[in-house]
Design a protein around this motif. Sequence first.
Motif, PDB file in Angstrom:
ATOM      1  N   UNK A 161      61.652  87.978  31.558  1.00  9.53           N
ATOM      2  CA  UNK A 161      62.013  87.588  33.037  1.00  9.53           C
ATOM      3  C   UNK A 161      61.036  87.774  33.791  1.00  9.53           C
ATOM      4  N   UNK A 162      60.067  88.627  33.697  1.00  7.42           N
ATOM      5  CA  UNK A 162      58.763  88.674  34.712  1.00  7.42           C
ATOM      6  C   UNK A 162      57.970  87.374  34.451  1.00  7.42           C
ATOM      7  N   UNK A 163      58.083  86.837  33.393  1.00  7.21           N
ATOM      8  CA  UNK A 163      57.397  85.327  33.295  1.00  7.21           C
ATOM      9  C   UNK A 163      57.877  84.295  34.043  1.00  7.21           C
ATOM     10  N   UNK A 270      51.640  86.798  38.599  1.00  6.98           N
ATOM     11  CA  UNK A 270      52.664  87.727  38.202  1.00  6.98           C
ATOM     12  C   UNK A 270      53.100  87.208  36.782  1.00  6.98           C
ATOM     13  N   UNK A 271      53.289  85.806  36.597  1.00  5.04           N
ATOM     14  CA  UNK A 271      53.989  85.478  35.548  1.00  5.04           C
ATOM     15  C   UNK A 271      53.024  85.449  34.305  1.00  5.04           C
ATOM     16  N   UNK A 320      43.337  85.852  33.462  1.00  3.59           N
ATOM     17  CA  UNK A 320      43.159  86.038  32.041  1.00  3.59           C
ATOM     18  C   UNK A 320      43.107  87.410  31.902  1.00  3.59           C
ATOM     19  N   UNK A 321      42.484  88.499  32.895  1.00  3.19           N
ATOM     20  CA  UNK A 321      42.141  89.793  32.714  1.00  3.19           C
ATOM     21  C   UNK A 321      43.902  90.398  32.857  1.00  3.19           C
ATOM     22  N   UNK A 322      44.616  89.895  33.727  1.00  4.79           N
ATOM     23  CA  UNK A 322      45.896  90.089  33.895  1.00  4.79           C
ATOM     24  C   UNK A 322      46.615  90.222  32.361  1.00  4.79           C
TER      25      UNK A 322
END
Length: 430
Positions: A161-163, A270-271, A320-322
């Motif tokens: 859901x966060x995506x 965020x996604x 990318x780091x996320x």
Amino acid sequence: MSARETSSVGTFRSLRGFNYRTWAIGAIVSNVGTWMQRTAQDWIVLTELTHRNATAVGVVMALQFGPQVLMLPWTGYAADHFDRRKLLFATQASMGLFALVLGLLCITGLVQLWHVYVLAFLLGCATAFDAPARHTFMADLVGDADLPNAVGLNSTSFNAARMIGPAVAGLLIAAVGSGWVFLINAASFVAVLCSLMVLRVGELHVKPIPARAPGSFVEGFRYVRKRRDLRAILLMLFLFGTLGLNFPIFISTMSVSVFHKGAGQYGLSSSIMAIGSVTGALLSARRAKPHITLLFLVAAAFGLGLALAALMPSYVLFCAALVLIGVSAQSFTTTAISTVQLATEPAMRGRVMAILLAITLGGTPLGAPIVGWVADSFGPRWALGVGAAGGLSAALVGIHYLVKYRNLRLRVDAGRLRFRFDEPAHQSTV
């Protein structure tokens, strides 16, 4: 456990049961709405109600997560002594109501910063009762045998859901405004309420309710105090949550202040982190049993990921780091929750989980304003550095516990570094 053994038990095995499958369907819909609201709430505070004031975002986070600590004497007790299904129905309905009020305030143009503060605190109060009941409800749905899998799949749903949620929220904010995002979230709670209503109550794995007695709350702390393993994990979670789990501040300030992006790109970042979170949750769900050595490894990876994100020169490399941050953060929290639940006596799980969640999320009222102040005073990159220090400190706590109490040893097997440690002799002193 070997890869073959892990695969044979099935990553999605908990979904075979009607009750867990029904819960999961309602939860994914509600979770999408929840992530939409989180994104819109941070956005209006940072860009509409203040002039890019990260401290205000930190205050909202503190008000939203502070009740985890303030209401600790009652939340764990409620999860252990009340009907969890009915308790969840009440908390979920309350959270939907608060989203509806905030949405109406935004659409009518009446919203002010103090409205967000008040509603964030009320939402935090409902969440304080909801979280320990929801986590311990997993055992009611599937039983202890499949509990690690259910916890992993629950985290997968939350992060899938966060995506979707932040990206959709970013598009809706740009197209129709933040108010509609809150209204959609309010409507999404209907799904989880319906799922709770249609569960087969007779098939729930409900343990006998412990007798209500004076000192039940204190008993939870006494239980944890006797357990070295639980104390070590809870200290790791405190460091991890207080300094590291401040993603609304990290992502919003880096997106807006450093890379000068709009609502769409903020939601997208965020996604993107959620892609890593889903991966971490699925990897956790595949494991038949959580391993304590994984905790310090992923805590160290989390700290390194935040340090890398702080140094990234472009928005693309930052995203990318996320992904690495998402994988390590979710692996850590899911493994910690599964480990603590399985190591805790069923009659004490609600109180111990309330303590765990209070330490993890309740640390936010301490850390978020500090991290927000660092972002405002020294820049968002330094705020990420504070989070990195939290992750690396948690890793050191885990190493210290394993070396001192479990005789941690390293060896090279077929070119791979492997960890060996002693099994606990007595549960009360592990």
